[in-house]
Design an enzyme around this catalytic site. Structure first.
Site, PDB file in Angstrom:
ATOM      1  N   GLU A 130       1.065   0.338  -1.228  1.00  0.00           N
ATOM      2  CA  GLU A 130       1.339   0.088  -2.642  1.00  0.00           C
ATOM      3  C   GLU A 130       0.075   0.243  -3.472  1.00  0.00           C
ATOM      4  O   GLU A 130      -1.040   0.221  -2.944  1.00  0.00           O
ATOM      5  CB  GLU A 130       1.902  -1.315  -2.849  1.00  0.00           C
ATOM      6  N   ARG A 147      -3.192  -1.678   5.872  1.00  0.00           N
ATOM      7  CA  ARG A 147      -2.937  -0.650   6.905  1.00  0.00           C
ATOM      8  C   ARG A 147      -4.147   0.272   7.017  1.00  0.00           C
ATOM      9  O   ARG A 147      -4.037   1.500   6.911  1.00  0.00           O
ATOM     10  CB  ARG A 147      -1.680   0.185   6.604  1.00  0.00           C
ATOM     11  N   GLY A 195      -1.829  -9.120   7.437  1.00  0.00           N
ATOM     12  CA  GLY A 195      -1.413 -10.436   6.979  1.00  0.00           C
ATOM     13  C   GLY A 195       0.082 -10.509   6.772  1.00  0.00           C
ATOM     14  O   GLY A 195       0.797  -9.513   6.861  1.00  0.00           O
TER      15      GLY A 195
END
Length: 483
Positions: A284, A437, A451
């Site tokens: 994102e 990532r 997380g």
């Protein structure tokens, strides 16, 4: 001292101490257009592998456009108390008065004035923001540490790769020739179509990596749940660091290319910049700001695994869209993102254009929403960055309380993880990817981190499972140097 949107606006009233530095930055006055590359990701990676300069970044933007930037002669670094700029063999240093983002933005703004007669008035910059900047923006300044919080490179050469053409812009013709010659060379090492290589990470090693430290992480989740039930906060995104085992050094460019073949990111990046190395596949964006003042953010919260079985993926997708914990976690993230957008946008302009769509992101799938708005006339891209950073989906609700909880329950600073990697221009656009990532390296250490959003309904077992699912977006694609 907090550096929020009000303080960011005050920078327009501050005397500009960066004119001398900005006027020393060389313009990209040489340009050439080359034939398109058949494989954009491979071409960008090859540029990174060529060691054209000691600092570089590959940034995959929206629409399948790859950018490569290199050259360390001109850069800018912000620490909590000082900002340092370098250009033309000179160094400039200025105090931040406790507002490093303000000073950093002011220095970049000076480029627009200094280069108004060059490049159509536009210069691009590439950089990163460390997660610890959040403590100065929203919580306890003392928790920010004394390390670098922001770093930007103003490149000597910039390459834009699209399906139609390759455009190279540089400070001199020597850089143009270097890039053209490099792209004309045949690739010496091609990955198979599935993105695997013989020196990749085996399945058993992958599972040992993703399982490391789960017991300690489960305890941290349990303590965070206790805090939430005690009313200290509503949500915290608790993460765990996974150092890679000793062995051959990780090959960051090869890992990036293999991982990009297997992932479906919103943005991707490969960098060796300001002391950090990273190869990442961001799910994102923290924010996207256009030259016309349109700003958007893309919160993702709520996760299920995604594999090779379409039927199982669909079952998990349906589960994700109906799970009360995941829906609650997502809804509170969207609510706070709305408030942060409204702080810098024109009244009535903030809208939710997409709500709770399921987006595939490599080994996982997420609930995703998109909020958009128009910046107020007195607000700029760094005002929006100050309001939205760090992404709510990587911190929690409220941001201040979540940051305090993370300081209690996580071990050590996050550094680049959950910060941002960005590309922007002096015309006012800014595109910042959330650092998740991602394979990260600093000094001799290399690690992964993941997380999970912890709420009152969380269980340590499920949050451990979620971090393992996310780590599998990167761990199977690790590649190592062989010589």
């Amino acid at each position: 001292m907090s550096t929020g949107p009000r303080n960011m606006r005050n920078m327009r009233n501050m005397g500009n101490t960066w004119d001398s530095w900005a006027s020393s930055v060389p313009a990209l006055v040489h340009a050439s257009t080359l034939e398109p590359c058949p494989d954009l990701a491979a071409a960008a990676t090859r540029l990174a592998q060529a060691a054209l300069a000691d600092q570089y970044m590959v940034y995959e933007a929206a629409g399948g456009v790859w950018h490569f930037a290199a050259g360390s002669a001109v850069h800018l670094t912000a620490h909590p108390t000082t900002v340092t700029a370098r250009a033309a063999g000179r160094t400039w240093t200025s105090p931040t008065d406790g507002r490093p983002l303000t000073a950093f933005a002011e220095a970049l703004t000076a480029l627009s004035t200094a280069h108004g007669a060059h490049d159509g008035g536009r210069r691009h910059f590439y950089g990163w923001a460390a997660f610890e900047l959040a403590h100065l923006l929203h919580a306890d300044p003392g928790a920010a540490g004394d390390g670098p919080l922001l770093h930007a490179l103003i490149p000597s050469v910039e390459v834009t790769l699209t399906g139609d053409r390759t455009v190279v812009r540089a400070v001199d013709e020597a850089w143009l020739r270097k890039v053209a010659d490099l792209l004309a060379e045949p690739a010496t090492r091609q990955l198979p179509p599935d993105g695997t290589t013989p020196d990749g990470t085996t399945p058993d090693v992958t599972e040992r990596i993703v399982a490391a430290g789960t017991a300690a992480y489960g305890s941290a989740v349990a303590r965070t749940v206790e805090d939430i039930r005690a009313g200290l906060l509503e949500k915290a995104v608790v993460s765990r660091k996974v150092p890679l085992p000793a062995g051959p050094p990780v090959d960051f460019p090869a890992t990036y290319l293999a991982g990009r073949r297997a992932n479906t990111p919103a943005r991707s990046y490969l960098l060796d910049l300001g002391g950090h190395r990273a190869a990442g596949f961001s799910p994102e964006t923290v924010l996207e700001v256009g030259e016309n003042g349109r700003v958007s953010t893309q919160p993702l919260a709520g996760t299920r695994a995604r594999g090779t079985d379409p039927a199982e993926n669909e079952r998990l997708r349906a589960q994700l869209r109906t799970d009360p914990k995941e829906i609650h976690e997502h809804a509170v993230s969207v609510r706070l993102a709305w408030d942060e957008m409204a702080a810098v946008c024109r009244p009535g302009s903030v809208a939710v254009e997409e709500f709770m769509t399921v987006r595939p992101r490599g080994s996982v799938q997420h609930l995703a929403s998109r909020l958009t708005g128009r910046l107020r006339p007195d607000a700029g891209p760094w005002d929006a960055f100050a309001s939205l950073f760090p992404a709510i989906t990587a911190t929690g609700v409220s941001k201040r309380s979540a940051l305090q909880a993370l300081a209690r329950h996580e071990q050590g600073p996050r550094g680049l993880y959950a910060g941002a990697v960005f590309r922007g221009s002096t015309d006012g656009d800014l595109d910042a990817a959330l650092v998740l990532r991602t394979l990260i390296g600093e000094g001799d250490e290399t690690w992964l981190r993941a997380g999970a959003g912890v709420t009152a309904q969380s269980s340590p077992e499920r949050e451990i499972e979620e971090t393992c699912e996310k780590l599998r977006s990167v761990a199977p694609h690790l590649r190592y140097t062989t010589g």
